[in-house]
Design a protein around this motif. Structure first.
Motif, short mmCIF file in Angstrom:
data_model
loop_
_atom_site.label_atom_id
_atom_site.label_comp_id
_atom_site.label_asym_id
_atom_site.label_seq_id
_atom_site.Cartn_x
_atom_site.Cartn_y
_atom_site.Cartn_z
N GLN A 88 55.72 -50.46 2.55
CA GLN A 88 56.51 -51.16 3.57
C GLN A 88 56.51 -52.66 3.30
O GLN A 88 57.53 -53.33 3.46
CB GLN A 88 55.96 -50.86 4.96
CG GLN A 88 56.23 -49.44 5.43
CD GLN A 88 55.50 -49.10 6.71
OE1 GLN A 88 54.42 -49.63 6.99
NE2 GLN A 88 56.07 -48.20 7.50
N TRP A 89 55.36 -53.19 2.91
CA TRP A 89 55.28 -54.61 2.58
C TRP A 89 56.18 -54.95 1.40
O TRP A 89 56.91 -55.95 1.43
CB TRP A 89 53.83 -54.97 2.25
CG TRP A 89 53.63 -56.42 1.93
CD1 TRP A 89 53.42 -57.45 2.80
CD2 TRP A 89 53.62 -57.00 0.61
NE1 TRP A 89 53.29 -58.63 2.13
CE2 TRP A 89 53.40 -58.39 0.78
CE3 TRP A 89 53.78 -56.49 -0.67
CZ2 TRP A 89 53.33 -59.27 -0.29
CZ3 TRP A 89 53.72 -57.36 -1.75
CH2 TRP A 89 53.49 -58.73 -1.57
N LEU A 90 56.16 -54.11 0.37
CA LEU A 90 57.03 -54.34 -0.78
C LEU A 90 58.51 -54.33 -0.38
O LEU A 90 59.30 -55.15 -0.85
CB LEU A 90 56.78 -53.26 -1.84
CG LEU A 90 55.69 -53.52 -2.88
CD1 LEU A 90 55.52 -52.29 -3.76
CD2 LEU A 90 56.02 -54.75 -3.72
N LEU A 91 58.88 -53.40 0.47
CA LEU A 91 60.27 -53.30 0.90
C LEU A 91 60.71 -54.58 1.59
O LEU A 91 61.81 -55.10 1.33
CB LEU A 91 60.45 -52.11 1.83
CG LEU A 91 61.85 -51.96 2.46
CD1 LEU A 91 62.90 -51.77 1.37
CD2 LEU A 91 61.87 -50.81 3.45
N ILE A 92 59.87 -55.12 2.46
CA ILE A 92 60.23 -56.35 3.17
C ILE A 92 60.37 -57.51 2.19
O ILE A 92 61.29 -58.33 2.32
CB ILE A 92 59.17 -56.68 4.24
CG1 ILE A 92 59.20 -55.60 5.32
CG2 ILE A 92 59.45 -58.04 4.87
CD1 ILE A 92 60.56 -55.36 5.94
N GLN A 93 59.50 -57.60 1.19
CA GLN A 93 59.62 -58.67 0.20
C GLN A 93 60.93 -58.53 -0.58
O GLN A 93 61.59 -59.53 -0.90
CB GLN A 93 58.43 -58.66 -0.77
CG GLN A 93 57.07 -58.68 -0.11
CD GLN A 93 56.95 -59.66 1.03
OE1 GLN A 93 57.28 -60.84 0.89
NE2 GLN A 93 56.47 -59.18 2.17
#
Length: 330
Positions: free
Chosen positions: A254-259
């Motif tokens: 999820q963190w990667l997606l937001i970045q």
């Protein structure tokens, strides 16, 4: 021009008042077109902490504003003033976007604006808010919650996160980033994007993930997996997940997606690259995948986002300082 009215009355906390003034009162360099028209609205001379304020207008001015900011309410054990509650409710009914900073959520809840909605406030008072207003879905773990016309933030620094979020909605990421740079604060902190943002990434250099975050951000064009992140962090995938949850409030993917979404926003605003090229540059693979995730996260398709925000980032303009409460930048 977007009129921002700050609702003030005795018992408000001065920190959140200052945040609203700093964010909406001065346009950053390079903004083409009008900035916000900031006004203070209250029942008369009021005290906020140790400060005495003279609002520009009465509370009856709130319904004519585009955005109403309700700063933190000091005494959460006491009922907010009835005239403030009525004015905030009337503003929302008139179509204003209403945002509460910190314990200002108690004012919105008393006005019935949070019934059936997700909301947050300072973590120390979420239990009180939930008990007093059982129809409100209180989330104690987020920095802010965006319900469209009604927004709430957690305590203190999260007020800045929410105000920058409003600027980002109105003017795009580049302008919000410029405001953040002027105020020497992070433009946005890690977590969800469309409806809420979770816990920030700490700046401690000795944190187990401190070196992993920049490493991953520099490689967003790669199809990174949880195993790739774990290998780089020299820990198991399960251990990595625990650290991510503790630090960011979300999962590694999820963190990667937001970045990736944030990088896509920057490229849409600052380049002429096509959606297919941006999908490749952000590790989304295909334009279809980018459009699906972008629309779900930001709320509009990439093409619409670009049309909306490219025109507002034309070169020109200067820093516009304001004095007092009222500011009207042509």
């Amino acid at each position: 021009m977007n009129t921002v009215a700050v609702a003030v009355t005795d018992g408000m906390l001065h920190f959140e008042l200052s945040v609203a003034f700093e964010v909406f009162g001065t346009a950053p360099a390079g903004v083409a077109g009008p900035w916000y028209h900031l006004v203070g609205c209250g029942p008369g001379a009021v005290r906020a902490g140790r400060f005495r304020l003279e609002p520009d207008h009465g509370l009856d001015r709130l319904p004519s504003a585009d955005t109403v900011i309700v700063p933190a309410w000091a005494d959460v054990d006491a009922d907010p003033p009835a005239d403030l509650i009525d004015a905030v409710r009337a503003a929302h009914e008139a179509g204003a976007r209403v945002a509460a900073l910190c314990t200002g959520a108690f004012v919105l809840a008393a006005a019935g604006l949070l019934d059936g909605r997700r909301a947050t406030t300072h973590w120390a008072h979420t239990g009180v808010l939930a008990a007093r207003h059982p129809r409100v879905e209180v989330d104690p773990d987020v920095l802010y919650v965006d319900n469209g016309s009604v927004l709430t933030s957690a305590g203190k620094a999260a007020a800045m996160d929410l105000c920058l979020h409003l600027v980002r909605l109105d003017h795009g990421s580049a302008v919000a980033n410029a405001v953040a740079r002027r105020l020497v604060v992070p433009p946005h902190r890690a977590g969800g994007q469309a409806q809420f943002v979770t816990s920030p990434v700490p700046a401690r250099a000795d944190h187990p993930l401190a070196e992993l975050f920049p490493w991953a951000i520099e490689r967003l064009d790669h199809p990174l997996t949880v195993e790739d992140l774990a290998r780089q962090a020299t820990m198991s995938s399960r251990n990595l997940g625990r650290h991510f949850r503790a630090v960011t409030g979300t999962t590694p993917l999820q963190w990667l997606l937001i970045q990736r979404i944030r990088r896509a926003q920057e490229l849409l605003e600052t380049t002429d690259d096509g959606v297919e090229a941006i999908a490749a540059a952000t590790g989304m693979g295909t334009a279809t995948t980018l459009r699906r995730h972008f629309n779900r996260t930001v709320g509009v398709p990439p093409d619409t986002y670009r049309r909306t925000f490219r025109s507002s980032h034309a070169e020109g303009g200067t820093d516009r300082a304001t004095t007092g409460w009222e500011s009207n930048t042509p």
